[in-house]
Design an enzyme around this catalytic site. Sequence first.
Site, short mmCIF file in Angstrom:
data_model
loop_
_atom_site.label_atom_id
_atom_site.label_comp_id
_atom_site.label_asym_id
_atom_site.label_seq_id
_atom_site.Cartn_x
_atom_site.Cartn_y
_atom_site.Cartn_z
N ASP A 1 0.87 -1.22 -0.04
CA ASP A 1 0.09 -0.08 0.03
C ASP A 1 0.97 1.23 0.02
OD1 ASP A 1 1.06 -0.41 2.77
OD2 ASP A 1 -0.92 -1.15 3.38
N ASP B 1 -8.21 -3.04 14.29
CA ASP B 1 -9.33 -3.20 14.17
C ASP B 1 -9.53 -4.45 12.85
OD1 ASP B 1 -8.12 -2.06 11.79
OD2 ASP B 1 -9.57 -0.40 11.83
N HIS C 1 -7.75 -4.81 10.23
CA HIS C 1 -7.40 -4.67 8.75
C HIS C 1 -5.95 -5.29 8.36
CE1 HIS C 1 -5.23 -0.79 10.25
NE2 HIS C 1 -4.54 -1.44 9.44
N GLU D 1 -9.70 -1.60 5.31
CA GLU D 1 -10.52 -1.32 6.71
C GLU D 1 -11.74 -1.95 6.70
OE1 GLU D 1 -9.00 0.33 8.61
OE2 GLU D 1 -8.17 2.38 8.05
#
Length: 261
Positions: free
Chosen positions: A67, A136, A138, A143
């Site tokens: 990314d 979380d 990801h 996400e």
Amino acid sequence: MEVVIQPDAGAIATLVADEIERLLAARPDAVLGLATGSSPLAIYDELVRRHEAGRISFARARAFMLDEYVGLPDAHPERYRNVIDREIAGRVDFAPGAVQGPDGNAEDLVGACAAYEQAIADAGGVDLQILGIGTDGHIAFNEPGSSLGSRTRIKTLTSQTRLDNARFFDDDVDAVPVHCVTQGLATIMSARHLVLVATGSAKAEAVHHLVEGSVSAMWPATIMQHHPRATVLVDPAAASRLQLGDYYREVFAAKPAWQGI
């Protein structure tokens, strides 16, 4: 999914470096997937040590990044292209141009995403993909709520992810970009071997969902349960919420050494 619980980040790095060394010995032109963040740093340091000792070469290998932030200046130290150069690519013998990343500053971001997806396919796909996991759930910048069939695309970062990453920006959350370009979950799942590393108690809940929870877009990493070869390496703190922790330890202890991870 194989779950490997190790005493600390150093022990995890040794196992992952062993696997990469085996891969490059068998296939010197292998394609690696490189991740940023804190989780893979010990792995990169171990690979550099082995390269400097003459045990491993990346001269014929290629690599793709997961990314990139959108909008950071090319020279910004936290631009992921610069982070990867600093932590691994510039410390070993990758050939010029052998490490590629998505272009977060392209005028046509949609076109750049499609081109990056095609570049991975043209290289024959990723042989071994290193991954971390967010608090979380990801992976890369997929996400919660991300499509399980997603490909490389533009994403908006959650407030939690920007807060988690503020430590790289002098704890200034406002300095963390709002947008990114990321490989999608389906792109990641196309790699032949997924190797996810997590340490520390802050990752325990995410690791619990990843390994023992239901597959859900709310915890994007859970898609890895459908991968034919996924390895999750964690320290005791990150493993602290696992209900089958003792079983995972027994399985790995009984595994033949020649199998690696």
